[in-house]
Scaffold this motif. Structure first.
Motif, PDB file in Angstrom:
ATOM      1  N   ALA A   1       1.027  -1.189  -0.044  1.00  0.00           N
ATOM      2  CA  ALA A   1       0.406  -0.053  -0.285  1.00  0.00           C
ATOM      3  C   ALA A   1       0.672   0.985   0.337  1.00  0.00           C
ATOM      4  O   ALA A   1       1.585   1.475   0.287  1.00  0.00           O
ATOM      5  CB  ALA A   1      -0.996  -0.349   1.359  1.00  0.00           C
ATOM      6  N   THR A   2       0.102   2.181  -0.474  1.00  0.00           N
ATOM      7  CA  THR A   2       1.119   3.762  -0.057  1.00  0.00           C
ATOM      8  C   THR A   2       1.888   3.836   1.265  1.00  0.00           C
ATOM      9  O   THR A   2       3.188   4.209   0.745  1.00  0.00           O
ATOM     10  CB  THR A   2       0.583   4.587  -1.156  1.00  0.00           C
ATOM     11  N   ARG A   3       0.716   3.161   2.033  1.00  0.00           N
ATOM     12  CA  ARG A   3       1.885   3.953   3.445  1.00  0.00           C
ATOM     13  C   ARG A   3       0.497   3.503   4.339  1.00  0.00           C
ATOM     14  O   ARG A   3      -1.100   2.613   3.849  1.00  0.00           O
ATOM     15  CB  ARG A   3       1.096   5.268   4.213  1.00  0.00           C
ATOM     16  N   THR A   4       0.783   2.797   5.436  1.00  0.00           N
ATOM     17  CA  THR A   4      -0.088   1.635   6.504  1.00  0.00           C
ATOM     18  C   THR A   4       0.854   1.603   7.765  1.00  0.00           C
ATOM     19  O   THR A   4       0.783   2.370   8.165  1.00  0.00           O
ATOM     20  CB  THR A   4      -0.147   0.214   5.541  1.00  0.00           C
ATOM     21  N   PHE A   5      -0.352   1.305   8.308  1.00  0.00           N
ATOM     22  CA  PHE A   5      -0.409   1.621   9.681  1.00  0.00           C
ATOM     23  C   PHE A   5       0.687   0.284  10.883  1.00  0.00           C
ATOM     24  O   PHE A   5       0.060  -0.779  10.200  1.00  0.00           O
ATOM     25  CB  PHE A   5      -1.419   1.618  10.345  1.00  0.00           C
ATOM     26  N   LEU A   6       1.013   0.810  11.712  1.00  0.00           N
ATOM     27  CA  LEU A   6       1.895  -0.885  12.286  1.00  0.00           C
ATOM     28  C   LEU A   6       0.883  -0.452  13.983  1.00  0.00           C
ATOM     29  O   LEU A   6       0.856   1.075  14.432  1.00  0.00           O
ATOM     30  CB  LEU A   6       2.972  -0.249  12.389  1.00  0.00           C
ATOM     31  N   PHE A   7       0.269  -1.450  13.932  1.00  0.00           N
ATOM     32  CA  PHE A   7      -0.424  -1.155  15.720  1.00  0.00           C
ATOM     33  C   PHE A   7      -0.383  -2.484  16.326  1.00  0.00           C
ATOM     34  O   PHE A   7       0.325  -3.150  16.419  1.00  0.00           O
ATOM     35  CB  PHE A   7      -2.109  -1.555  14.998  1.00  0.00           C
ATOM     36  N   PRO A   8      -0.083  -2.018  17.297  1.00  0.00           N
ATOM     37  CA  PRO A   8       0.620  -2.948  18.611  1.00  0.00           C
ATOM     38  C   PRO A   8      -0.534  -3.836  18.379  1.00  0.00           C
ATOM     39  O   PRO A   8      -0.304  -4.638  19.729  1.00  0.00           O
ATOM     40  CB  PRO A   8       0.232  -1.926  19.428  1.00  0.00           C
ATOM     41  N   GLY A   9      -1.177  -4.203  18.448  1.00  0.00           N
ATOM     42  CA  GLY A   9      -2.045  -5.221  18.494  1.00  0.00           C
ATOM     43  C   GLY A   9      -3.219  -5.669  16.854  1.00  0.00           C
ATOM     44  O   GLY A   9      -3.102  -4.529  16.456  1.00  0.00           O
ATOM     45  N   PRO A  10      -3.834  -6.469  16.912  1.00  0.00           N
ATOM     46  CA  PRO A  10      -4.466  -7.005  15.638  1.00  0.00           C
ATOM     47  C   PRO A  10      -5.825  -6.239  15.846  1.00  0.00           C
ATOM     48  O   PRO A  10      -6.891  -6.809  15.600  1.00  0.00           O
ATOM     49  CB  PRO A  10      -4.823  -8.334  16.076  1.00  0.00           C
ATOM     50  N   ASP A  11      -6.052  -4.631  16.334  1.00  0.00           N
ATOM     51  CA  ASP A  11      -7.190  -4.460  15.781  1.00  0.00           C
ATOM     52  C   ASP A  11      -7.076  -2.675  15.930  1.00  0.00           C
ATOM     53  O   ASP A  11      -6.182  -1.792  15.530  1.00  0.00           O
ATOM     54  CB  ASP A  11      -7.107  -4.290  17.937  1.00  0.00           C
ATOM     55  N   ILE A  12      -8.157  -2.539  15.078  1.00  0.00           N
ATOM     56  CA  ILE A  12      -7.475  -0.831  13.863  1.00  0.00           C
ATOM     57  C   ILE A  12      -8.058   0.569  15.120  1.00  0.00           C
ATOM     58  O   ILE A  12      -8.060   1.680  14.597  1.00  0.00           O
ATOM     59  CB  ILE A  12      -8.564  -0.632  12.078  1.00  0.00           C
ATOM     60  N   LYS A  13      -8.876  -0.293  16.259  1.00  0.00           N
ATOM     61  CA  LYS A  13      -8.767   1.132  16.830  1.00  0.00           C
ATOM     62  C   LYS A  13      -8.029   1.292  17.427  1.00  0.00           C
ATOM     63  O   LYS A  13      -7.813   2.353  19.021  1.00  0.00           O
ATOM     64  CB  LYS A  13     -10.518   0.693  17.959  1.00  0.00           C
ATOM     65  N   LEU A  14      -7.158   0.405  17.485  1.00  0.00           N
ATOM     66  CA  LEU A  14      -6.034   0.916  18.593  1.00  0.00           C
ATOM     67  C   LEU A  14      -5.268   1.815  17.835  1.00  0.00           C
ATOM     68  O   LEU A  14      -5.080   2.152  16.941  1.00  0.00           O
ATOM     69  CB  LEU A  14      -4.761  -0.261  18.747  1.00  0.00           C
ATOM     70  N   PRO A  15      -4.722   2.921  19.432  1.00  0.00           N
ATOM     71  CA  PRO A  15      -3.368   3.956  18.592  1.00  0.00           C
ATOM     72  C   PRO A  15      -1.862   3.862  17.630  1.00  0.00           C
ATOM     73  O   PRO A  15      -1.640   2.442  18.217  1.00  0.00           O
ATOM     74  CB  PRO A  15      -3.100   5.070  19.529  1.00  0.00           C
ATOM     75  N   PRO A  16      -1.761   3.677  16.330  1.00  0.00           N
ATOM     76  CA  PRO A  16      -0.629   3.160  16.047  1.00  0.00           C
ATOM     77  C   PRO A  16       0.499   3.414  15.938  1.00  0.00           C
ATOM     78  O   PRO A  16       0.513   4.468  16.589  1.00  0.00           O
ATOM     79  CB  PRO A  16      -0.943   4.293  14.056  1.00  0.00           C
ATOM     80  N   LEU A  17       1.117   2.419  16.142  1.00  0.00           N
ATOM     81  CA  LEU A  17       2.659   3.274  16.421  1.00  0.00           C
ATOM     82  C   LEU A  17       2.963   3.711  15.467  1.00  0.00           C
ATOM     83  O   LEU A  17       4.456   4.287  16.053  1.00  0.00           O
ATOM     84  CB  LEU A  17       3.572   1.460  16.807  1.00  0.00           C
ATOM     85  N   ALA A  18       3.357   3.435  13.994  1.00  0.00           N
ATOM     86  CA  ALA A  18       4.329   3.920  13.584  1.00  0.00           C
ATOM     87  C   ALA A  18       3.300   4.171  11.559  1.00  0.00           C
ATOM     88  O   ALA A  18       2.282   3.425  11.495  1.00  0.00           O
ATOM     89  CB  ALA A  18       5.244   3.296  13.387  1.00  0.00           C
ATOM     90  N   THR A  19       3.765   4.630  10.976  1.00  0.00           N
ATOM     91  CA  THR A  19       3.031   4.955   9.420  1.00  0.00           C
ATOM     92  C   THR A  19       4.064   4.686   8.585  1.00  0.00           C
ATOM     93  O   THR A  19       4.925   4.590   9.195  1.00  0.00           O
ATOM     94  CB  THR A  19       2.346   5.613   9.421  1.00  0.00           C
ATOM     95  N   LEU A  20       4.112   2.700   8.411  1.00  0.00           N
ATOM     96  CA  LEU A  20       4.849   2.452   7.390  1.00  0.00           C
ATOM     97  C   LEU A  20       4.899   2.832   5.487  1.00  0.00           C
ATOM     98  O   LEU A  20       4.050   2.942   4.805  1.00  0.00           O
ATOM     99  CB  LEU A  20       4.777   1.033   7.342  1.00  0.00           C
ATOM    100  N   PRO A  21       5.513   2.825   5.310  1.00  0.00           N
ATOM    101  CA  PRO A  21       5.783   3.350   3.406  1.00  0.00           C
ATOM    102  C   PRO A  21       5.643   2.519   2.132  1.00  0.00           C
ATOM    103  O   PRO A  21       6.466   0.951   2.968  1.00  0.00           O
ATOM    104  CB  PRO A  21       7.002   4.610   3.765  1.00  0.00           C
ATOM    105  N   PHE A  22       5.362   2.283   1.366  1.00  0.00           N
ATOM    106  CA  PHE A  22       5.099   1.704   0.568  1.00  0.00           C
ATOM    107  C   PHE A  22       6.537   1.129   0.822  1.00  0.00           C
ATOM    108  O   PHE A  22       7.905   1.715   0.120  1.00  0.00           O
ATOM    109  CB  PHE A  22       5.576   2.445  -0.821  1.00  0.00           C
ATOM    110  N   GLY A  23       6.579  -0.266   0.292  1.00  0.00           N
ATOM    111  CA  GLY A  23       8.785  -0.664  -0.234  1.00  0.00           C
ATOM    112  C   GLY A  23       9.253  -0.909   0.948  1.00  0.00           C
ATOM    113  O   GLY A  23      10.223  -1.522   0.763  1.00  0.00           O
ATOM    114  N   ALA A  24       8.764  -0.528   2.457  1.00  0.00           N
ATOM    115  CA  ALA A  24       8.969  -0.864   3.825  1.00  0.00           C
ATOM    116  C   ALA A  24       8.954  -2.429   3.311  1.00  0.00           C
ATOM    117  O   ALA A  24       8.449  -3.015   2.545  1.00  0.00           O
ATOM    118  CB  ALA A  24       8.323  -0.826   4.414  1.00  0.00           C
ATOM    119  N   ARG A  25      10.598  -2.900   3.824  1.00  0.00           N
ATOM    120  CA  ARG A  25      10.913  -4.967   4.225  1.00  0.00           C
ATOM    121  C   ARG A  25      10.606  -4.770   5.528  1.00  0.00           C
ATOM    122  O   ARG A  25      10.972  -4.677   6.313  1.00  0.00           O
ATOM    123  CB  ARG A  25      12.204  -4.635   4.065  1.00  0.00           C
ATOM    124  N   LEU A  26       9.364  -6.083   5.353  1.00  0.00           N
ATOM    125  CA  LEU A  26       9.331  -6.458   7.340  1.00  0.00           C
ATOM    126  C   LEU A  26       9.718  -7.972   7.033  1.00  0.00           C
ATOM    127  O   LEU A  26       8.694  -9.347   6.484  1.00  0.00           O
ATOM    128  CB  LEU A  26       7.098  -5.956   6.924  1.00  0.00           C
TER     129      LEU A  26
END
Length: 278
Positions: free
Chosen positions: A104-129
């Motif tokens: 995705a162009t950008r996506t969020f890193l969450f502390p748990g498997p829940d989109i209502k949690l405050p994101p820890l970071a925003t990851l850019p396209f191309g980030a390697r995981l």
């Protein structure tokens, strides 16, 4: 070795691999490190005020040749060979090879498997995981959770560099940028080609020298052709339409070929064009 952008050598230190080729008071074998921040600035000098030459993305590997007491590491990026200074606290020891990339162009890193949690970071396209567990809705990393449909396996490259480039339409222009938060012209080309599984140098003059084969700069152009001016590169979306990150629009823009050529020619003429093999 004639290009300082790609040569890990400075007056006081050089890479051990250059011993016998470049004279230096001392040499360093270097230590592998992985970028832990979503985006890390690679600067020309060890200062936050130094020019931004490029960026390293999460999961990319660098070789650290030296670190100072002010929080800067002198490194070479493994993928494209670029040399410069990264913040030391953006780097970590390798711990598991990457398996996926952010698609995705950008996506969020969450502390748990829940989109209502405050994101820890925003990851850019191309980030390697390094995915530890792949679920239907989320994938789990050592540092958190990412929406599963926003990642793709590294072994599944994108099929079309132009389709990748169009995802960044409207992204702000940033000199030295190569992420979804800001791109320059060659950063857009490198991002698109890397996503397609093709090695790509960082700067436009390097790309002009290394990519594809030369075609007539008078055209006609095909989808995916690269057009080069001194200090600038654009991608042909169609025979009469360009995509490029540029300082005229201050963003990644689509514009008709003829007016773009005329506008840019007022300061510098089109120098060459190259075609990437399918």
């Amino acid at each position: 070795m004639s290009d300082p952008r790609l040569t890990p050598a400075r007056p006081d230190l050089a890479a051990e691999s250059l011993r016998g080729l470049i004279a230096a008071p001392r040499y360093a074998a270097g230590t592998p490190r992985v970028v832990a921040d979503p985006v890390a600035p690679l600067r020309r000098a060890p200062s936050s005020g130094a020019p931004l030459d490029t960026e390293a993305l999460m999961g990319e590997t660098v070789t650290v040749y030296d670190s100072d007491d002010e929080g800067w590491s002198w490194v070479q990026i493994e993928a494209d060979g670029y040399v410069g200074y990264l913040p030391s606290d953006a780097l970590r020891a390798p711990a598991g090879a990457p398996t996926h990339r952010v698609s995705a162009t950008r996506t969020f890193l969450f502390p748990g498997p829940d989109i209502k949690l405050p994101p820890l970071a925003t990851l850019p396209f191309g980030a390697r995981l390094a995915v530890r567990e792949a679920g239907e809705t989320f994938v789990r990393l050592a540092s958190g959770f990412v929406f599963a449909r926003h990642v793709a396996p590294l072994v599944a490259p994108e099929p079309d560099l132009v389709a990748v480039a169009t995802r960044f339409l409207g992204t702000p222009y940033l000199w030295g940028g190569r992420s979804a938060f800001g791109l320059d012209c060659s950063g857009l080309v490198q991002t698109a080609l890397t996503a397609c599984g093709l090695a790509c140098p960082r700067d436009s003059d390097m790309q002009e020298a290394a990519l594809g084969h030369a075609i007539d700069p008078a055209g006609p152009f095909e989808r995916g052709d690269l057009l080069f001016w001194p200090g600038h590169v654009a991608i042909a979306e169609t025979p009469d339409m360009l995509l490029h990150a540029n300082a005229f629009h201050m963003m990644v823009a689509r514009e008709p070929l003829a007016p773009a050529l005329a506008r840019i020619a007022a300061s510098t003429p089109l120098r060459s064009a190259r075609r990437i093999a399918a």
